[in-house]
Write an enzyme that holds these catalytic residues in place. Structure first.
Site, PDB file in Angstrom:
ATOM      1  N   ASP A   1       0.828  -1.206   0.000  1.00  0.00           N
ATOM      2  CA  ASP A   1       0.000   0.000   0.000  1.00  0.00           C
ATOM      3  C   ASP A   1       0.862   1.255   0.000  1.00  0.00           C
ATOM      4  OD1 ASP A   1      -2.901   1.171   0.694  1.00  0.00           O
ATOM      5  OD2 ASP A   1      -1.383   2.286   1.828  1.00  0.00           O
TER       6      ASP A   1
ATOM      7  N   TYR B   1       2.973   9.840  -0.700  1.00  0.00           N
ATOM      8  CA  TYR B   1       4.061   9.263   0.110  1.00  0.00           C
ATOM      9  C   TYR B   1       5.416   9.510  -0.546  1.00  0.00           C
ATOM     10  CZ  TYR B   1       0.222   6.609   2.299  1.00  0.00           C
ATOM     11  OH  TYR B   1      -0.953   6.242   2.927  1.00  0.00           O
TER      12      TYR B   1
ATOM     13  N   LYS C   1      -2.916   5.829  -4.378  1.00  0.00           N
ATOM     14  CA  LYS C   1      -4.036   6.720  -4.101  1.00  0.00           C
ATOM     15  C   LYS C   1      -3.807   8.076  -4.768  1.00  0.00           C
ATOM     16  CE  LYS C   1      -3.802   4.656   0.534  1.00  0.00           C
ATOM     17  NZ  LYS C   1      -2.351   4.505   0.791  1.00  0.00           N
TER      18      LYS C   1
ATOM     19  N   HIS D   1      -7.877   9.375  -1.932  1.00  0.00           N
ATOM     20  CA  HIS D   1      -7.186   9.386  -0.634  1.00  0.00           C
ATOM     21  C   HIS D   1      -8.046   9.989   0.484  1.00  0.00           C
ATOM     22  CE1 HIS D   1      -2.826   9.106   0.930  1.00  0.00           C
ATOM     23  NE2 HIS D   1      -3.654   8.977   1.941  1.00  0.00           N
TER      24      HIS D   1
HETATM   25  N1  LIG Z   1      -5.432   6.224   3.668  1.00  0.00           N
HETATM   26  C1  LIG Z   1      -4.882   6.998   4.589  1.00  0.00           C
HETATM   27  O1  LIG Z   1      -5.259   8.162   4.794  1.00  0.00           O
HETATM   28  C2  LIG Z   1      -3.780   6.426   5.448  1.00  0.00           C
HETATM   29  C3  LIG Z   1      -3.408   7.076   6.625  1.00  0.00           C
HETATM   30  C4  LIG Z   1      -2.381   6.500   7.400  1.00  0.00           C
HETATM   31  C5  LIG Z   1      -1.778   5.317   7.009  1.00  0.00           C
HETATM   32  N2  LIG Z   1      -2.153   4.707   5.838  1.00  0.00           N
HETATM   33  C6  LIG Z   1      -1.509   3.461   5.379  1.00  0.00           C
HETATM   34  O2  LIG Z   1      -1.489   2.530   6.467  1.00  0.00           O
HETATM   35  C7  LIG Z   1      -0.136   2.119   6.714  1.00  0.00           C
HETATM   36  C8  LIG Z   1       0.074   1.789   8.184  1.00  0.00           C
HETATM   37  O3  LIG Z   1      -0.329   2.845   8.971  1.00  0.00           O
HETATM   38  P1  LIG Z   1       0.692   3.698   9.886  1.00  0.00           P
HETATM   39  O4  LIG Z   1       2.039   3.661   9.301  1.00  0.00           O
HETATM   40  O5  LIG Z   1       0.010   5.008  10.101  1.00  0.00           O
HETATM   41  O6  LIG Z   1       0.716   3.003  11.307  1.00  0.00           O
HETATM   42  P2  LIG Z   1       0.912   1.525  11.917  1.00  0.00           P
HETATM   43  O7  LIG Z   1      -0.167   1.328  12.913  1.00  0.00           O
HETATM   44  O8  LIG Z   1       1.126   0.523  10.852  1.00  0.00           O
HETATM   45  O9  LIG Z   1       2.275   1.722  12.760  1.00  0.00           O
HETATM   46  C9  LIG Z   1       3.474   2.055  12.121  1.00  0.00           C
HETATM   47  C10 LIG Z   1       4.498   2.389  13.210  1.00  0.00           C
HETATM   48  O10 LIG Z   1       4.658   1.272  14.070  1.00  0.00           O
HETATM   49  C11 LIG Z   1       6.024   0.883  14.150  1.00  0.00           C
HETATM   50  N3  LIG Z   1       6.064  -0.594  14.143  1.00  0.00           N
HETATM   51  C12 LIG Z   1       5.714  -1.361  13.102  1.00  0.00           C
HETATM   52  N4  LIG Z   1       5.818  -2.660  13.435  1.00  0.00           N
HETATM   53  C13 LIG Z   1       6.268  -2.700  14.714  1.00  0.00           C
HETATM   54  C14 LIG Z   1       6.572  -3.756  15.606  1.00  0.00           C
HETATM   55  N5  LIG Z   1       6.419  -5.043  15.237  1.00  0.00           N
HETATM   56  N6  LIG Z   1       7.013  -3.439  16.844  1.00  0.00           N
HETATM   57  C15 LIG Z   1       7.126  -2.144  17.221  1.00  0.00           C
HETATM   58  N7  LIG Z   1       6.835  -1.079  16.415  1.00  0.00           N
HETATM   59  C16 LIG Z   1       6.423  -1.379  15.174  1.00  0.00           C
HETATM   60  C17 LIG Z   1       6.671   1.457  12.892  1.00  0.00           C
HETATM   61  O11 LIG Z   1       7.999   1.783  13.144  1.00  0.00           O
HETATM   62  C18 LIG Z   1       5.845   2.699  12.602  1.00  0.00           C
HETATM   63  O12 LIG Z   1       6.385   3.805  13.277  1.00  0.00           O
HETATM   64  C19 LIG Z   1       0.690   3.303   6.212  1.00  0.00           C
HETATM   65  O13 LIG Z   1       2.038   2.959   5.971  1.00  0.00           O
HETATM   66  C20 LIG Z   1      -0.069   3.672   4.945  1.00  0.00           C
HETATM   67  O14 LIG Z   1       0.289   2.765   3.917  1.00  0.00           O
HETATM   68  C21 LIG Z   1      -3.152   5.240   5.059  1.00  0.00           C
HETATM   69  O1  LIG Z   2      -1.978   8.225   3.997  1.00  0.00           O
HETATM   70  C1  LIG Z   2      -1.321   9.056   4.940  1.00  0.00           C
HETATM   71  C2  LIG Z   2      -1.755  10.468   4.696  1.00  0.00           C
HETATM   72  C3  LIG Z   2      -0.982  11.435   5.543  1.00  0.00           C
HETATM   73  C4  LIG Z   2      -0.856  11.375   6.895  1.00  0.00           C
HETATM   74  N1  LIG Z   2      -0.122  12.436   7.301  1.00  0.00           N
HETATM   75  C5  LIG Z   2       0.243  13.182   6.235  1.00  0.00           C
HETATM   76  C6  LIG Z   2       0.990  14.351   6.127  1.00  0.00           C
HETATM   77  C7  LIG Z   2       1.181  14.898   4.866  1.00  0.00           C
HETATM   78  C8  LIG Z   2       0.656  14.274   3.722  1.00  0.00           C
HETATM   79  C9  LIG Z   2      -0.078  13.100   3.835  1.00  0.00           C
HETATM   80  C10 LIG Z   2      -0.285  12.569   5.089  1.00  0.00           C
END
Ligand SMILES: NC(=O)c1ccc[n+]([C@@H]2O[C@H](COP(=O)([O-])OP(=O)(O)OC[C@H]3O[C@@H](n4cnc5c(N)ncnc54)[C@H](O)[C@@H]3O)[C@@H](O)[C@H]2O)c1
Ligand SMILES: OCCc1c[nH]c2ccccc12
Length: 273
Positions: free
Chosen positions: A47, A52, A77, A110
Site C-alpha cells: 500500500d 508518500y 491513491k 485518498h
Molecule cells: N489512507 C490513509 O489516509 C492512510 C493514513 C495512514 C496510514 N495509511 C496506510 O497505512 C499504513 C500503516 O499505517 P501507519 O504507518 O500510520 O501506522 P501503523 O499502525 O502501521 O504503525 C506504524 C508504526 O509502528 C512501528 N512498528 C511497526 N511494526 C512494529 C513492531 N512489530 N514493533 C514495534 N513497532 C512497530 C513502525 O515503526 C511505525 O512507526 C501506512 O504505511 C499507509 O500505507 C493510510
Molecule cells: O496516507 C497518509 C496520509 C498522511 C498522513 N499524514 C500526512 C501528512 C502529509 C501528507 C499526507 C499525510
C-alpha cells in the site's frame, strides 16, 4: 505461509494482510528494501500513495523482487491536490509511470475532498471501465460520504480504507460498507505504537505469547478487515507477518471491543463533510 485472501465485490482477490509504506518523515530511502523484504517474507500486497513520494522506490522493488507481478497486489491513491476529473486522470498516469507498472490493482481516492470527490470518482470510474485498473475504491469515507457517493456512483467502491482500530473503531462505517458490498481496510492498525502497553492488550498478548502489535493486527484479520501494518525494519516486517498461525478468541474480541477511546493518528474524516 501466505495471507488469507479477501474476494472484492468485482471478484478480484486481495491479500488481507499487506505492507504499508508511508514514512511520516517522508524518508523514502527505506522503502525499496522494506518492500523487497516484505515480498521475501511472504507479503503479496503493498500500500502506497502519490503523496508518500515513494512510488518510484516501490516500483524499483517490484522490478528487483523475485516475485511475479501478477502475484502482487499494489494499491496507490490520488492525493487531495490532484482531485477533480482531469487532474485525477493525469495523477493515475503519473503513478503508473512512477511505479513502472502496466496496471495498478487498486486505486483509491485518498480523502473525500469536498466539491471535488464526485468528479474524482467519475475519473476513477473511467479508468476502471477502460480496464486500466483492476479495482477502484475510496479512503477516509465515513457514512455521510458513502451515502452521498451512493447518489452518483455507477461503480461501487471495492474498498474503503479508513483508520479502524480497537481504539478508534469505526463500526458504523464498517456496517455501512458491509451493506454496500465494500471491503473495509484498516490503516494504522497498530496505532503507530501509541497503545502498545495498554493493560488489556498486554494481557491478551501474554495469553497468546505474542506482541501487542501482533494482537492489533490479528484484531483486524479476525474481524474480516484488510490491514496494512507499516515497518521498514526487516525484523518487524517479519514479526508483523507472523500472525497467520493463531486467532483471537471470542473473549479476546469482547475485551478489545471495550477499548474505543477515540484515539486516532490521522485527521478526522468528519472534517471533510
Ligand atoms: N489512507 C490513509 O489516509 C492512510 C493514513 C495512514 C496510514 N495509511 C496506510 O497505512 C499504513 C500503516 O499505517 P501507519 O504507518 O500510520 O501506522 P501503523 O499502525 O502501521 O504503525 C506504524 C508504526 O509502528 C512501528 N512498528 C511497526 N511494526 C512494529 C513492531 N512489530 N514493533 C514495534 N513497532 C512497530 C513502525 O515503526 C511505525 O512507526 C501506512 O504505511 C499507509 O500505507 C493510510
Ligand atoms: O496516507 C497518509 C496520509 C498522511 C498522513 N499524514 C500526512 C501528512 C502529509 C501528507 C499526507 C499525510
Amino acid at each position: 505461509m501466505h495471507s488469507p485472501l479477501i474476494t472484492l465485490n468485482n471478484g478480484i482477490k486481495i491479500a488481507q494482510l499487506g505492507l504499508g509504506v508511508f514514512e511520516e518523515d517522508f524518508d523514502v530511502s527505506k522503502t525499496k528494501e522494506a518492500v523487497k523484504k516484505a515480498l521475501e517474507v511472504g507479503y503479496r500486497h503493498i500500500d502506497t500513495a502519490a503523496v508518500y513520494r515513494n512510488e518510484e522506490e516501490v516500483g524499483k522493488a517490484l522490478k528487483e523482487a523475485d516475485v511475479a507481478r501478477e502475484e502482487i497486489f499494489v494499491t496507490t491513491k490520488v492525493w487531495n491536490t490532484d482531485q477533480g476529473f482531469d487532474n485525477a486522470l493525469k495523477a493515475y498516469d503519473r503513478s503508473l509511470k512512477a511505479l513502472q507498472l502496466d496496471y495498478i490493482d487498486l486505486y483509491l481516492v485518498h480523502w473525500p475532498v469536498k466539491e471535488k470527490r464526485k468528479d474524482t470518482w467519475k475519473a476513477l470510474e473511467k479508468i476502471y471501465k477502460e480496464g486500466r485498473v483492476r479495482a477502484i475504491g475510496v479512503s477516509n469515507y465515513l457514512v455521510p460520504h458513502l451515502e452521498e457517493l451512493e447518489t452518483y456512483a455507477n461503480v461501487v467502491p471495492a474498498v474503503n480504507q479508513i483508520e479502524h482500530t480497537p481504539f478508534c473503531n469505526m463500526n458504523s462505517t464498517h456496517l455501512k460498507c458491509k451493506q454496500m458490498g465494500i471491503a473495509l481496510e484498516s490503516y494504522s492498525p497498530m496505532v503507530r505504537g501509541l497503545k502498545k502497553d495498554h493493560p488489556i492488550l498486554k494481557e491478551i498478548a501474554a495469553k497468546h505469547q505474542r506482541s501487542t502489535f501482533q494482537i492489533l493486527i490479528r484484531w483486524a484479520l479476525d474481524n474480516g478487515v484488510i490491514t496494512i501494518p507499516k515497518s521498514s525494519s526487516s525484523e518487524r516486517i517479519r514479526n508483523n507477518f507472523e500472525v497467520l498461525d493463531f486467532r483471537l478468541g471470542i473473549d479476546d474480541l469482547k475485551a478489545l471491543s471495550t477499548l474505543h477511546d477515540g484515539t486516532r493518528v490521522a485527521d478526522d474524516p468528519m472534517d471533510y463533510l
